[in-house]
Scaffold this motif. Structure first.
Motif, PDB file in Angstrom:
ATOM      1  N   THR A 192      -2.803   6.391   5.493  1.00  0.00           N
ATOM      2  CA  THR A 192      -2.204   5.364   6.330  1.00  0.00           C
ATOM      3  C   THR A 192      -1.344   6.083   7.362  1.00  0.00           C
ATOM      4  OG1 THR A 192      -0.774   3.402   6.387  1.00  0.00           O
ATOM      5  CG2 THR A 192      -0.348   4.977   4.645  1.00  0.00           C
ATOM      6  N   ILE A 193      -1.559   5.754   8.645  1.00  0.00           N
ATOM      7  CA  ILE A 193      -0.980   6.517   9.747  1.00  0.00           C
ATOM      8  C   ILE A 193      -0.029   5.634  10.551  1.00  0.00           C
ATOM      9  CG2 ILE A 193      -1.482   8.006  11.715  1.00  0.00           C
ATOM     10  CD1 ILE A 193      -2.837   8.973   9.170  1.00  0.00           C
TER      11      ILE A 193
ATOM     12  N   GLY B 115       1.870   1.565  -0.148  1.00  0.00           N
ATOM     13  CA  GLY B 115       2.675   0.387   0.156  1.00  0.00           C
ATOM     14  C   GLY B 115       2.202  -0.439   1.321  1.00  0.00           C
ATOM     15  N   MET B 116       1.224   0.039   2.091  1.00  0.00           N
ATOM     16  CA  MET B 116       0.597  -0.785   3.134  1.00  0.00           C
ATOM     17  C   MET B 116      -0.564  -1.529   2.502  1.00  0.00           C
ATOM     18  SD  MET B 116       2.050  -0.818   6.089  1.00  0.00           S
ATOM     19  CE  MET B 116       0.764  -1.606   7.045  1.00  0.00           C
ATOM     20  N   VAL B 117      -0.572  -2.846   2.659  1.00  0.00           N
ATOM     21  CA  VAL B 117      -1.596  -3.672   2.018  1.00  0.00           C
ATOM     22  C   VAL B 117      -2.060  -4.722   3.005  1.00  0.00           C
ATOM     23  CG1 VAL B 117       0.194  -5.159   1.004  1.00  0.00           C
ATOM     24  CG2 VAL B 117      -2.096  -5.167   0.033  1.00  0.00           C
TER      25      VAL B 117
ATOM     26  N   LEU C 273      -4.312  -4.221  10.302  1.00  0.00           N
ATOM     27  CA  LEU C 273      -3.991  -5.568  10.761  1.00  0.00           C
ATOM     28  C   LEU C 273      -4.024  -6.521   9.584  1.00  0.00           C
ATOM     29  CD1 LEU C 273      -6.269  -5.581  13.929  1.00  0.00           C
ATOM     30  CD2 LEU C 273      -3.848  -4.969  13.801  1.00  0.00           C
ATOM     31  N   ARG C 274      -3.559  -7.769   9.801  1.00  0.00           N
ATOM     32  CA  ARG C 274      -3.482  -8.774   8.725  1.00  0.00           C
ATOM     33  C   ARG C 274      -2.855  -8.117   7.505  1.00  0.00           C
ATOM     34  NH1 ARG C 274      -5.487  -9.787  13.029  1.00  0.00           N
ATOM     35  NH2 ARG C 274      -7.187 -11.242  13.410  1.00  0.00           N
ATOM     36  N   SER C 275      -1.739  -7.468   7.750  1.00  0.00           N
ATOM     37  CA  SER C 275      -1.199  -6.553   6.751  1.00  0.00           C
ATOM     38  C   SER C 275       0.293  -6.769   6.533  1.00  0.00           C
ATOM     39  CB  SER C 275      -1.439  -5.103   7.191  1.00  0.00           C
ATOM     40  OG  SER C 275      -0.780  -4.833   8.407  1.00  0.00           O
ATOM     41  N   ALA C 276       0.786  -6.076   5.526  1.00  0.00           N
ATOM     42  CA  ALA C 276       2.203  -6.118   5.191  1.00  0.00           C
ATOM     43  C   ALA C 276       2.594  -4.789   4.577  1.00  0.00           C
ATOM     44  CB  ALA C 276       2.491  -7.259   4.217  1.00  0.00           C
ATOM     45  N   GLU C 277       3.905  -4.553   4.539  1.00  0.00           N
ATOM     46  CA  GLU C 277       4.424  -3.313   3.968  1.00  0.00           C
ATOM     47  C   GLU C 277       5.439  -3.650   2.880  1.00  0.00           C
ATOM     48  OE1 GLU C 277       5.643   1.032   5.655  1.00  0.00           O
ATOM     49  OE2 GLU C 277       6.449  -0.694   6.744  1.00  0.00           O
ATOM     50  N   LEU C 278       5.169  -3.157   1.682  1.00  0.00           N
ATOM     51  CA  LEU C 278       6.102  -3.343   0.583  1.00  0.00           C
ATOM     52  C   LEU C 278       7.394  -2.588   0.865  1.00  0.00           C
ATOM     53  CD1 LEU C 278       3.545  -2.770  -2.300  1.00  0.00           C
ATOM     54  CD2 LEU C 278       4.536  -4.967  -1.652  1.00  0.00           C
TER      55      LEU C 278
END
Length: 438
Positions: free
Chosen positions: A104-105, A233-235, A391-396
């Motif tokens: 993940t960049i 943590g990127m989902v 995209l369409r993503s979130a970060e814990l």
């Protein structure tokens, strides 16, 4: 925020471990779209799944982190060193077998969030009905036991639901964000820009600690035509494939131009027809396609760019989409990660001209995107791999297990309306809000 001049890679002075990798075929998994995700432990799961196929991983035998303008180059160098020394036994030989790194960049060189490659201990994959198991160890601690998935699976707790979820303001309020969009439109009319992509965030808080497997299972079920991912943590579930390389072939899916679905099939059919002929959306899409084609061309011996886009139907939105196909110029020695570096950021997530849009985003957007809209995916020992756009993503939140940050963005052109763009972000938040609430 300004670009970070201090590039760094974690552990750059430490020796890269020599890995031993073995891949074997295993019995077919059950046919469900969540079969791979159902194998994952709660701690630090890794996933890249679409329509039930893909790869998942767990455990960690190596991690590389980088920041700044050279983050792609430094991560690629670390992986190249590791794979060049690897001892590999692969009895399956398919994309995703052998040694694999998930990545993940960061979107911008200015972000403090590290770009990451994670090399897992165990990878399980499936493609076209064939399943496999890869175990990776270090040469000084080789794995000596039988290769059985049941023995290698970590203790798997039941998946926990998050309970009540509340959503709060992120970096900017809605009114502040529409003001930013209005500013961008003025810049476009002033001929500073042709297009700019602006993003916003919201923060969700949950009653119970977030079990990322709950999110992954819901995303894979609700958005099976997207690439469901989880890395460090990127989902999310991205509809946009930045680049795939496989045995000399390159594929890239470009999305730009969006309309929210109504829930009524007849109405959505009419909306799709309007989208396909919308001058505003076609203009936005043309910028995005042109930027991808121009970035790929130096690495390709031939390329096919369709003249007109198609309408991609997703559960929450309709997109204009173009699939670009190309053949790698072998003299260039390109890998999936080097192509991702050449492509990022595209006009679909940044704007046109790209350098001006990127600078303007830092100046007016009002938030750090972290790894949102950056490349996310995986690569193998041969350099092939798949990288989507996060995209369409979130970060814990790494410090608060009950908090997660959701992202959405929109392409702004001269004909854009701030309130309409705000409504589009609501539609693009839907995958992650549904995953939390389902």
């Amino acid at each position: 925020m300004r670009p970070n001049d201090s590039d760094a890679i974690a552990g750059s002075d430490a020796p890269v471990p020599r890995i031993v990798s073995r891949t074997i075929p295993i019995d077919p998994l059950n046919p469900s779209v969540t079969a791979l995700i159902d194998l994952l432990p709660a701690q630090a799961p890794l996933a890249w799944v679409r329509r039930g196929d893909g790869i998942v991983g767990w455990g960690e035998i190596a991690r590389f982190e980088a920041t700044g303008s050279e983050r792609f180059t430094q991560l690629a160098a670390a992986w190249n060193e590791m794979r060049s020394q690897a001892i590999i036994r692969d009895e399956v030989i398919r994309p995703g077998t052998g040694p694999v790194a998930f990545g993940t960049i960061g979107f911008s060189q200015a972000t403090s969030a590290p770009s990451v490659l994670v090399v897992p201990r165990v990878v399980v994959g499936r493609r076209d009905g064939q399943a496999w198991l890869t175990v990776m160890t270090t040469a000084d601690a080789p794995f000596t036991g039988p290769l059985e998935l049941s023995d290698l699976a970590e203790d798997r707790e039941p998946v926990h639901e998050p309970g009540n979820v509340t959503f709060g303001t992120g970096s900017l309020s809605e009114s502040q964000w529409t003001d930013v969009v209005a500013t961008a439109i003025e810049l476009i009319h002033g001929e500073t820009l042709e297009k700019i992509v602006l993003a916003r965030d919201v923060v969700a808080r949950t009653e119970h600690p977030i079990d990322v497997r709950h999110l992954l299972g819901n995303l894979a079920s609700l958005y099976e035509n997207c690439w469901t991912f989880c890395v460090d943590g990127m989902v999310g579930a991205t509809p946009e494939l930045l680049v795939r390389t496989e045995k000399g072939l390159i594929t890239s899916r470009v999305l730009a131009g969006t309309v929210q679905r109504s829930g009524d099939e007849e109405t959505d059919t009419a909306h799709a027809a309007i989208l396909a002929h919308s001058s505003k959306d076609l203009e936005e899409h043309e910028y995005a396609v042109r930027s991808v084609a121009q970035a790929l061309r130096p690495y390709c011996s031939s390329m096919n760019v369709p003249e007109t886009p198609f309408v991609l139907h997703l559960p929450n939105v309709l997109h204009l989409a173009t699939d670009i196909a190309a053949v790698v110029d072998t003299a260039q020695g390109a890998t999936s990660l080097s192509l991702a570096s050449a492509l990022h950021p595209t006009a679909a997530v940044c704007g046109t001209p790209t350098s001006v849009a990127a600078e303007t985003i830092l100046e007016i957007e009002g938030m750090d995107r972290s790894r949102y809209a950056g490349p996310v995916g995986w690569m193998g020992a041969d350099g092939d791999g798949e990288w989507g756009i996060a995209l369409r993503s979130a970060e814990l939140d790494p410090h608060d297990p009950r908090q997660i940050r959701l992202f959405a963005g929109c392409g702004i052109v001269a004909a854009s309306d701030p309130e309409a763009e705000l409504a589009e972000t609501h539609a693009k938040f839907a995958p992650m809000t549904q995953a939390l609430l389902a």
